[in-house]
Design a protein around this motif. Structure first.
Motif, mmCIF file in Angstrom:
data_model
loop_
_atom_site.group_PDB
_atom_site.id
_atom_site.type_symbol
_atom_site.label_atom_id
_atom_site.label_comp_id
_atom_site.label_asym_id
_atom_site.label_seq_id
_atom_site.Cartn_x
_atom_site.Cartn_y
_atom_site.Cartn_z
ATOM 1 N N SER A 1 0.836 -1.207 0.000
ATOM 2 C CA SER A 1 0.000 0.000 0.000
ATOM 3 C C SER A 1 0.872 1.259 0.000
ATOM 4 O O SER A 1 0.530 2.253 -0.638
ATOM 5 C CB SER A 1 -0.965 -0.003 1.189
ATOM 6 N N HIS A 2 2.002 1.214 0.693
ATOM 7 C CA HIS A 2 2.954 2.335 0.680
ATOM 8 C C HIS A 2 3.463 2.563 -0.749
ATOM 9 O O HIS A 2 3.485 3.701 -1.238
ATOM 10 C CB HIS A 2 4.120 2.057 1.632
ATOM 11 N N GLU A 3 3.878 1.503 -1.415
ATOM 12 C CA GLU A 3 4.401 1.631 -2.778
ATOM 13 C C GLU A 3 3.320 2.098 -3.738
ATOM 14 O O GLU A 3 3.585 2.911 -4.632
ATOM 15 C CB GLU A 3 5.020 0.302 -3.242
ATOM 16 N N ILE A 4 2.100 1.612 -3.561
ATOM 17 C CA ILE A 4 0.980 2.087 -4.378
ATOM 18 C C ILE A 4 0.754 3.576 -4.114
ATOM 19 O O ILE A 4 0.391 4.332 -5.017
ATOM 20 C CB ILE A 4 -0.287 1.251 -4.103
ATOM 21 N N GLY A 5 1.009 4.014 -2.878
ATOM 22 C CA GLY A 5 0.913 5.430 -2.539
ATOM 23 C C GLY A 5 1.836 6.286 -3.383
ATOM 24 O O GLY A 5 1.477 7.398 -3.797
ATOM 25 N N ASN B 1 0.271 9.076 -5.953
ATOM 26 C CA ASN B 1 0.696 10.468 -5.787
ATOM 27 C C ASN B 1 1.664 10.930 -6.869
ATOM 28 O O ASN B 1 2.149 12.059 -6.817
ATOM 29 C CB ASN B 1 1.311 10.661 -4.394
ATOM 30 N N ARG B 2 1.929 10.069 -7.825
ATOM 31 C CA ARG B 2 2.740 10.386 -9.001
ATOM 32 C C ARG B 2 4.123 10.929 -8.646
ATOM 33 O O ARG B 2 4.630 11.864 -9.266
ATOM 34 C CB ARG B 2 1.988 11.351 -9.909
ATOM 35 N N HIS B 3 4.753 10.331 -7.654
ATOM 36 C CA HIS B 3 6.052 10.816 -7.205
ATOM 37 C C HIS B 3 7.120 10.694 -8.282
ATOM 38 O O HIS B 3 7.971 11.578 -8.406
ATOM 39 C CB HIS B 3 6.473 10.091 -5.930
ATOM 40 N N ALA C 1 9.511 13.900 2.069
ATOM 41 C CA ALA C 1 8.096 14.300 2.023
ATOM 42 C C ALA C 1 7.284 13.283 1.224
ATOM 43 O O ALA C 1 6.163 12.944 1.606
ATOM 44 C CB ALA C 1 7.955 15.694 1.425
ATOM 45 N N ASN C 2 7.856 12.783 0.134
ATOM 46 C CA ASN C 2 7.178 11.764 -0.654
ATOM 47 C C ASN C 2 6.970 10.490 0.154
ATOM 48 O O ASN C 2 5.935 9.830 0.039
ATOM 49 C CB ASN C 2 7.966 11.421 -1.920
ATOM 50 N N GLU C 3 7.959 10.137 0.958
ATOM 51 C CA GLU C 3 7.847 8.927 1.777
ATOM 52 C C GLU C 3 6.729 9.068 2.814
ATOM 53 O O GLU C 3 5.939 8.140 3.008
ATOM 54 C CB GLU C 3 9.175 8.603 2.459
ATOM 55 N N TYR C 4 6.678 10.217 3.471
ATOM 56 C CA TYR C 4 5.588 10.442 4.429
ATOM 57 C C TYR C 4 4.224 10.396 3.729
ATOM 58 O O TYR C 4 3.274 9.811 4.243
ATOM 59 C CB TYR C 4 5.750 11.785 5.145
ATOM 60 N N GLU C 5 4.156 11.015 2.550
ATOM 61 C CA GLU C 5 2.892 11.025 1.812
ATOM 62 C C GLU C 5 2.495 9.606 1.398
ATOM 63 O O GLU C 5 1.322 9.221 1.491
ATOM 64 C CB GLU C 5 3.005 11.936 0.592
#
Length: 145
Positions: free
Chosen positions: A25-29, A33-35, A88-92
């Motif tokens: 789910s983290h990786e899907i995040g 979020n188009r990181h 910030a991307n990791e937290y998001e």
């Protein structure tokens, strides 16, 4: 998009199905979020524009504008899988992963337990190092609570 899961890490942490779901789910995040796309734009746009302006793709050949742009686009596309995300991307991605678990009726605390196991494996204090692209694991656990 492809998401790869390192089975060696999962085995070393003796991760449960819920914890694996948390990691996914983290990786899907990151994808949601188009990181990757944001990172490419941020890091590559200026150099891409300069290279296009001067018809230079650093391959040693003189080419026309279209050939140069085509090679630059191909080279840029290859970097997608190699990009690192910011803190910030990791937290998001953590927060998005948490929300996805809740929506899927999976206990989101599995993400916390995964990070707790990871913290023990890392053997450090869990705080963010100045040179790291990822937040410290202890800080990520605290943020999820």
């Amino acid at each position: 998009w492809r998401i790869y899961l390192c089975d060696q890490l999962i085995d070393r942490l003796d991760a449960s199905k819920g914890e694996i779901a948390g990691v996914l789910s983290h990786e899907i995040g990151h994808v949601i979020n188009r990181h990757s796309q944001k990172q490419v734009v941020k890091e590559k746009l200026f150099s891409f524009l300069l290279s296009a302006l001067f018809y230079e793709d650093n391959d040693g050949y003189v080419e026309n504008f279209g050939e140069s742009i085509g090679e630059l686009l191909l080279k840029t596309a290859k970097t997608f899988g190699k990009l690192k995300f910011s803190r910030a991307n990791e937290y998001e991605a953590d927060e998005t992963g948490w929300d996805l678990l809740v929506q899927s009726r999976i206990d989101p605390r599995h993400l916390e337990t995964f990070f707790s196991k990871l913290l023990k494996l890392q053997g450090d204090d869990g705080f963010t190092r100045w040179d790291s692209t990822h937040p410290g694991t202890l800080e990520r656990i605290s943020n999820l609570k």
